[in-house]
Design an enzyme around this catalytic site. Sequence first.
Site, short mmCIF file in Angstrom:
data_model
loop_
_atom_site.label_atom_id
_atom_site.label_comp_id
_atom_site.label_asym_id
_atom_site.label_seq_id
_atom_site.Cartn_x
_atom_site.Cartn_y
_atom_site.Cartn_z
CD GLU B 173 2.29 -9.38 2.30
OE1 GLU B 173 0.93 -9.15 2.82
OE2 GLU B 173 2.82 -10.08 2.67
CD GLU B 292 6.15 -9.23 5.12
OE1 GLU B 292 4.90 -9.97 5.56
OE2 GLU B 292 5.91 -8.07 4.72
#
Lengths: 506, 506, 506
Positions: B173, B292
């Site tokens: 991320e 995710e």
Amino acid sequence: MGEAVVRLDPANVVGPLPRRLFGSFVEHLGRCVYTGIYEPDHPAADALGFRTDVAELVRELGPTTVRYPGGNFVSGYRWEDGVGPRERRPVRFDAAWQTVETNQVGTDDFVDWARGVGVEPMLAVNLGTRGVTEALDLLEYCNGRPGTALADQRAANGHREPHDVRIWCLGNEMDGPWQLGHKTAEEYARLAEETARAMRRLDGSLELVACGSSNRAMPTFGVWERTVLDRCFELVDHISAHAYYEPVDGDVDSFLASSEDMHRFIDGVVATADHLAAVRRSDKRITVSFDEWNVWFQQRSSDGGAIGGDDQVSVYDVTDAVVVGSLLITLLQHADRVAAACQAQLVNLLGPISTRPGGPAWRQSIFHPFALTSRYARGTVLRPLVRSDRIETTRYGPVDQLVATATLDSETAQIAVFAVNRSRTAELALTLDVAPPLPGQAAPAQYRLAEHVTVHDDDPGAHNTEQEPDRVVARPGSSSVRGRVLRAVLPPASWHCIRLAPVEPS
Amino acid sequence: MGEAVVRLDPANVVGPLPRRLFGSFVEHLGRCVYTGIYEPDHPAADALGFRTDVAELVRELGPTTVRYPGGNFVSGYRWEDGVGPRERRPVRFDAAWQTVETNQVGTDDFVDWARGVGVEPMLAVNLGTRGVTEALDLLEYCNGRPGTALADQRAANGHREPHDVRIWCLGNEMDGPWQLGHKTAEEYARLAEETARAMRRLDGSLELVACGSSNRAMPTFGVWERTVLDRCFELVDHISAHAYYEPVDGDVDSFLASSEDMHRFIDGVVATADHLAAVRRSDKRITVSFDEWNVWFQQRSSDGGAIGGDDQVSVYDVTDAVVVGSLLITLLQHADRVAAACQAQLVNLLGPISTRPGGPAWRQSIFHPFALTSRYARGTVLRPLVRSDRIETTRYGPVDQLVATATLDSETAQIAVFAVNRSRTAELALTLDVAPPLPGQAAPAQYRLAEHVTVHDDDPGAHNTEQEPDRVVARPGSSSVRGRVLRAVLPPASWHCIRLAPVEPS
Amino acid sequence: MGEAVVRLDPANVVGPLPRRLFGSFVEHLGRCVYTGIYEPDHPAADALGFRTDVAELVRELGPTTVRYPGGNFVSGYRWEDGVGPRERRPVRFDAAWQTVETNQVGTDDFVDWARGVGVEPMLAVNLGTRGVTEALDLLEYCNGRPGTALADQRAANGHREPHDVRIWCLGNEMDGPWQLGHKTAEEYARLAEETARAMRRLDGSLELVACGSSNRAMPTFGVWERTVLDRCFELVDHISAHAYYEPVDGDVDSFLASSEDMHRFIDGVVATADHLAAVRRSDKRITVSFDEWNVWFQQRSSDGGAIGGDDQVSVYDVTDAVVVGSLLITLLQHADRVAAACQAQLVNLLGPISTRPGGPAWRQSIFHPFALTSRYARGTVLRPLVRSDRIETTRYGPVDQLVATATLDSETAQIAVFAVNRSRTAELALTLDVAPPLPGQAAPAQYRLAEHVTVHDDDPGAHNTEQEPDRVVARPGSSSVRGRVLRAVLPPASWHCIRLAPVEPS
């Protein structure tokens, strides 16, 4: 037979010869270090593990400066791994060359070796996977005076006196996507700028080399140099250039004219540097460090070609030696703007010296033009006026059949001429005269031939091996000198070193 | 009652099912590791300190690949802290989650655990506070053959054989400003490029995942992926996507249609990758690692909502399980371009498995659709033709009431259908037929119902607790199969796994 | 003999067929306009000077939309030159094609002709040497209601009613350096943006086409579309693509697979548009206007190859017709994202119709697949599942031997199959079945062969001439239909239109 007429004029000079033009290169690659210069189990090894037979050949070869430890290798190198007690040094995977590095030779060892063979060490810092801090650490370790931790560590490792390394490369080939930690021009320019600034804080008198282009065909060539020097103009002295030559698709005629590419490469970099000087209205002249150059059979080896064998040892033939000689001539011709150069690499894989592990060391064909140029090019580089027949090449169009330079040693008044006949098929009739002195200046009235040696063979593929290490050597050439005029016939594809000595008035 | 008609045609396929779609995720977050998979003082702990009761549930859940060690955690992680003798591992402040990390579980421990429960480890390198060097070091530590310092260190730590981790995440991320060492797209693109290139030097056969967007609402979505892949197109295999879903402002109807967002997310990333392929005229197809995804009550927990309690344990109800099931269906529908996916996270905070420290472990409602899909989705993913009634949602407009996919196991000729009725209020009459084989091809003439299980409850808020761990389970569903036609009535907000088996000619 | 199995399923659809796929193109180029569609001195000329024999062939060919007046021509065109009394129209040098333009045909004339032959005009504005103002002026001249100067001028020129042109091209091939007023992507993006915005002020319901790439090999391909659409995403409906195919260096096998290039071209543009939609989280889908495509012997004509003659008239052979047929199939296969297409050009130089000045008009070989596809492709485009043997091509690697599409006319329940056998040497055994209807849906139980026509010849070089205008025509093909299964053997390098009609229950 082609013809060429050359005028030498002692008043027409390029400039003083920078001895660093005759540099070489030791990288942790192939068998250059291990079983090259270093082989502790070898019968000829000295107390430190270095081969004295190789060292002897190095002294004969006569390099002035030796770059270390890479090359691509340096971009993943942790210098700490290579200092201190050998038994404690870690074995590392070398991601650059995808091999295992034992770290049995490191910075201290190399400097010891270099001092022992009488060459100046030129070190590179890792700007691939590392940055300013580690560059500063290495510099302090090498050059710091005792009293700080890293200098004390060096002393504890047996070197109380600083190594006093004067010339440093700010990384290696950072323009190449193959490089560990490859950078864009702007990224590298910033990193080089900050690294140079920091290193100068430790020692303002260092000579620093910024990375230029890995070769003239790089897509970023020129723009890279402009970007880097625009940031580092006041902080560095030199910018690097690298070039390797080989016959492409069997085109030996173009290969024999490889120095045309080197010539354009240097001119392009100089113009770029001077463009930035113009922008700044600066008189500073950035010079070139041509710190990797040689013949390298990248294509031939991938083709699995006829010549070769052990892939850790190059096999250079007479044609290769002639090309190497012509590249040295080109470097001399640009002695005003090329401050340093390194033939890559000293031993084995790409080297003029070959070894067998546990066995002998011998001279490759390319050893001879290097050794003779390094030995006899002295004093001032002259700018010969050359009128030569032209020959055709596919890659460079029409080129002079003759390539020549000369040096004048003002102490002895000796002149050394270095010349190549680039034609594979035609002899070349050379006529060279030395212009009379300017009014009011003293000069010899007549010259005599001191020596003429040549690298040539009727079989241009002739080469040296362990079994026949002197198949190719420099042999006497034939020429005549009368008064101020030299005449010679240069065989096809031949390199020459012709020395003229003044005739003392009797 | 709504209606939907579905055609399955064994000739109409998405492609082979990549088993990595059923991945999960273990991050050093909440009680996922400590008192989750690892609790040395627990009565059920094994010799290495891992809870065997949790391991048993993991095996039942059936994840194929488990990502580790983060998540945000990885961006401040020093992998060296987590290897070697446990008593010497440092306790660190974890700046990502603002907590204390004891490092009692690290890379070697996790890989041991993963191999023990039969899952493939998927590791992430820290590109937040670290760079190329440390990524290389971790890779060498994990995969290096004995003989280099780091591989030898692994061996000394009890793992002589390389871990041979095949799939690696290049950071986590990195587009998120919350990330330690957050980067702009261009900064990350460059770092990922150089890291990928260096890692491939150690092992050219690695599968590498570049960071994509943390969710589809990121302001940089799309441009981020383009910038990253423009630099890394040839160097990486996958680009990541992350998404968490929850009812926003109580809008459960849109929540039940969350797979619409996932669907558009995947399509958008695929279009971006294929745009870059078009620019390059390349046939290479970058695939998505949806590494995710889950239901996560970010809003509910910040509201301090009714359900919950211990904030280290999620409480998922039946509606959540139906949404999880529909997200798995969406991943299967995109099996040609989604190569891997990881439900986040395996245990406790966001997990399908919950534990009490020193106490039992139990299954959350979302455990069941995951376990059944992982168990029964086999072989080839079919592309059903669906004609469904539509229902209105605030967030996505009109959407199909039915979401469905199917797989065909060519060995057994069994078909597994996965289906969700998204309506909260209306039943759905489903008619599904299997098209006859192409001329000249063999196929079963008739099918029988092998099994129909469903996750549904008259109370959509029903959920499992330590005290009532099987309040929500998969129960038998009702459907009928005649010849090649299946008919069923799907209750509101229900998930289904319906398996058809061929009837042997009698 | 190769084999291919095809399944048609009325539930498996691409989408409704956009009739504009069957567009054509009239440019002021060669003899397309003058002595092509227009020749006032011709015996068959009508009162306006248009050739009725050509018009008759155009009606038979069946184009739906005709683009005008260019092509490169438009980028230097002043539309005012072509309206008003013919005797007052200026003669201009046409810099695009380096010829003289008499302006005897202009916008009003073309629209009259188009309405007369029953096609929709598609006009291009000049964004090469002109800009927003002139585009607005032309739009007002064409579509304005009487009461403003330009609309009144049109009325004074004999057209009181607005032309009501619905679809407009924002310039032509502005990415090509050969284009008058060629622009960089960013320059064109801005000009197209402002022109589109202004044109929408006059009529918000126009359909606007932004210029895409002139071919898929343009160095700016992909980046151009992205740059243009990033500015114009909300302002345009379509982006153009142009492609011409020919055998390169005699490679007819690859030529027969030309639709592979068209397929990748469309997919690449769609991915680019959808990338931008993803960035905007927009559900808008930009569609492709493939508004120049054909076989064009650019290499053959520069080679002065065997086939040819009058260089103002193409001579197309059977192989060319098969390729044209396969390109039409490709357009149909992408009917969900290709909204319009124009075969370039209608008459003579690149056209399916040829004329002799003062003499007859005749059909080229490529006339037939176009006419039959336009006539029989109706209703909904189906998405056949094709399992075909593969053949090798140098340019595209292995490709399906069969290319096929089909349409279903829901009014008549007729199915039209369009198929090409791409192999030059091997026959192809085709088995096609129509899947049974979904449960509860009506569909014919059986089909019969309504018609099978093919373009094929034992001499693939066969072609039509003025003297032998029907050497190549569509001839009956042979196939059998039983129940829901069609079987046929397709000869090498052949194009087919096979129509199935429902058998009424007796």
